[in-house]
Design an enzyme around this catalytic site. Structure first.
Site, PDB file in Angstrom:
ATOM      1  CG  ASP A  92      -0.256   0.094   2.550  1.00 56.92           C
ATOM      2  OD1 ASP A  92       0.565   1.016   2.732  1.00 56.92           O
ATOM      3  OD2 ASP A  92      -0.519  -0.738   3.447  1.00 56.92           O
ATOM      4  CG  HIS A 118       7.577  -7.767   0.162  1.00 55.00           C
ATOM      5  ND1 HIS A 118       6.963  -8.302   1.278  1.00 55.00           N
ATOM      6  CD2 HIS A 118       8.841  -8.280   0.159  1.00 55.00           C
ATOM      7  CE1 HIS A 118       7.818  -9.100   1.917  1.00 55.00           C
ATOM      8  NE2 HIS A 118       8.964  -9.092   1.251  1.00 55.00           N
ATOM      9  CB  CYS A 130       7.118  -4.276 -18.755  1.00 51.56           C
ATOM     10  SG  CYS A 130       7.093  -5.221 -20.309  1.00 51.56           S
ATOM     11  CB  SER A 176       3.493 -12.557  11.215  1.00 55.33           C
ATOM     12  OG  SER A 176       3.871 -12.806   9.873  1.00 55.33           O
ATOM     13  CG  LEU A 236      -2.680  -6.851  18.114  1.00 56.74           C
ATOM     14  CD1 LEU A 236      -2.934  -5.546  18.863  1.00 56.74           C
ATOM     15  CD2 LEU A 236      -3.706  -7.008  16.990  1.00 56.74           C
ATOM     16  CB  ALA A 293       0.690  -0.071  14.737  1.00 55.79           C
TER      17      ALA A 293
HETATM   18  N1  APR Z   1      -0.954  -3.109  15.384  1.00 53.09           N
HETATM   19  C1  APR Z   1       0.210  -3.780  15.408  1.00 53.09           C
HETATM   20  N2  APR Z   1       0.352  -5.031  14.916  1.00 53.09           N
HETATM   21  C2  APR Z   1      -0.724  -5.608  14.362  1.00 53.09           C
HETATM   22  C3  APR Z   1      -1.985  -4.972  14.316  1.00 53.09           C
HETATM   23  C4  APR Z   1      -2.073  -3.662  14.851  1.00 53.09           C
HETATM   24  N3  APR Z   1      -3.216  -2.971  14.856  1.00 53.09           N
HETATM   25  N4  APR Z   1      -2.860  -5.825  13.722  1.00 53.09           N
HETATM   26  C5  APR Z   1      -2.182  -6.940  13.427  1.00 53.09           C
HETATM   27  N5  APR Z   1      -0.891  -6.824  13.820  1.00 53.09           N
HETATM   28  C6  APR Z   1       0.205  -7.785  13.679  1.00 53.09           C
HETATM   29  C7  APR Z   1      -0.215  -9.232  13.801  1.00 53.09           C
HETATM   30  O1  APR Z   1      -0.177  -9.640  15.160  1.00 53.09           O
HETATM   31  C8  APR Z   1       0.836  -9.940  12.944  1.00 53.09           C
HETATM   32  O2  APR Z   1       1.964 -10.308  13.737  1.00 53.09           O
HETATM   33  O3  APR Z   1       0.725  -7.648  12.373  1.00 53.09           O
HETATM   34  C9  APR Z   1       1.263  -8.869  11.937  1.00 53.09           C
HETATM   35  C10 APR Z   1       0.791  -9.111  10.510  1.00 53.09           C
HETATM   36  O4  APR Z   1       1.400 -10.270  10.012  1.00 53.09           O
HETATM   37  P1  APR Z   1       1.189 -10.753   8.514  1.00 53.09           P
HETATM   38  O5  APR Z   1      -0.250 -10.745   8.163  1.00 53.09           O
HETATM   39  O6  APR Z   1       1.917 -12.044   8.365  1.00 53.09           O
HETATM   40  O7  APR Z   1       1.878  -9.588   7.630  1.00 53.09           O
HETATM   41  P2  APR Z   1       3.395  -9.387   7.247  1.00 53.09           P
HETATM   42  O8  APR Z   1       4.291  -9.823   8.354  1.00 53.09           O
HETATM   43  O9  APR Z   1       3.521  -7.988   6.767  1.00 53.09           O
HETATM   44  O10 APR Z   1       3.567 -10.364   6.021  1.00 53.09           O
HETATM   45  C11 APR Z   1       4.809 -10.417   5.388  1.00 53.09           C
HETATM   46  O11 APR Z   1       3.951 -11.844   3.696  1.00 53.09           O
HETATM   47  O12 APR Z   1       2.307 -12.456   2.208  1.00 53.09           O
HETATM   48  C12 APR Z   1       3.478 -11.808   2.362  1.00 53.09           C
HETATM   49  O13 APR Z   1       4.357 -10.226   0.912  1.00 53.09           O
HETATM   50  C13 APR Z   1       3.406 -10.377   1.933  1.00 53.09           C
HETATM   51  O14 APR Z   1       4.573  -8.478   2.810  1.00 53.09           O
HETATM   52  C14 APR Z   1       3.815  -9.620   3.171  1.00 53.09           C
HETATM   53  C15 APR Z   1       4.640 -10.644   3.915  1.00 53.09           C
END
Ligand code: APR
Length: 234
Positions: A94, A109, A117, A177, A202, A219
């Site tokens: 985003d 990413h 392209c 995560s 979180l 956050a």
């Molecule tokens: N504030 C802080 N943390 C939060 C909140 C919040 N409001 N809501 C959720 N989280 C945390 C969750 O606890 C989790 O640990 O954000 C994390 C999101 O984890 P993912 O969904 O796995 O996202 P991310 O770590 O960015 O994924 C990494 O995976 O699919 C690929 O390319 C994609 O960039 C992405 C990568």
């Protein structure tokens, strides 16, 4: 904090969750029954381009509604006020960091509002839907695809990121995560090079034990508090 000169911030989907953008893992982390790992691959793009393009068309459309939240704004405030080195590395596709005003930012990413392209490698700003077979404005091949780093592809700007991790004094991970490499390994690289490491999330991430300090909460609360504490010493 007075001995901190260089900061690397890593952000993930959690920082945009309170802007209404779904995270990838956890509740609501499926898209029409598909795991993200099944949609975001070069193989999926080759075998079902309609599905993959639609997935990203919907995510791009969602950006027109989403607004930066207090955590994005706090990092933009840090970017504007921090006199030392700063690199914000986001895994998010985003554009909420830049809409909040962040400048020292890398999208490792890729970006929803960019098209790549597959033939000539040109990247261009993109709004709206991107149907499979769209012609590239640079080389005319019908080969534009979402400018997203799929599983199995090399993230962008790894040289710059590795250089920053090797020399930072403070590494902060926000809303990720810790499930996806290479970003999940950044804390160990930074710590091995002598940085202090803090996680703002979180829930405890998969790599929580590697951080000196973990703060748990949303956050929108934790990031402004942390930025205030850093800027208090400037
Ligand atoms: N504030 C802080 N943390 C939060 C909140 C919040 N409001 N809501 C959720 N989280 C945390 C969750 O606890 C989790 O640990 O954000 C994390 C999101 O984890 P993912 O969904 O796995 O996202 P991310 O770590 O960015 O994924 C990494 O995976 O699919 C690929 O390319 C994609 O960039 C992405 C990568």
């Amino acid at each position: 904090m007075s001995d901190i000169r260089s900061i690397v911030v890593l952000t993930g989907a959690g920082i945009s969750a309170e802007s209404g953008i779904a995270t990838f893992r956890g509740p609501g982390g499926l898209w029409e029954g598909h795991r993200v790992e099944d949609v975001c691959t070069p193989e999926a793009l080759a075998h079902d381009p309609d599905l993959v393009h639609r997935f990203y068309d919907l995510r791009r459309a969602a950006l027109t509604i989403a607004q930066p939240n207090a955590a994005h704004r706090a990092l933009a405030r840090l970017d504007a006020a921090w006199p030392g080195e700063l690199l914000i590395v986001t895994q998010n596709v985003d554009d909420l960091h830049e809409r909040a005003g962040a400048k020292r930012l890398l999208h490792m990413h890729g970006e929803l509002r960019s098209a790549l392209c597959a033939r000539c490698g040109a990247r261009q700003s993109w709004q709206g839907d991107l149907p499979p077979g769209t012609a590239c404005p640079t080389c005319a091949a019908p080969a534009l695809r979402p400018d997203i780093v799929f599983f199995g592809e090399m993230p962008y700007d790894m040289d710059r990121i590795e250089t920053a991790l090797a020399s930072c004094d403070l590494f902060v991970s926000i809303g990720t995560s810790g499930a996806v490499y290479p970003a999940a390994g950044f804390v160990r690289t930074a710590r091995w090079n002598g940085a202090q490491t803090i996680e703002l999330n979180l829930d405890p991430s998969d790599g929580s034990i590697h951080f000196h300090e973990s703060r748990m909460g949303p956050a929108s609360t934790l990031v402004p508090e942390w930025v205030d504490s850093v800027l208090a010493d400037v």
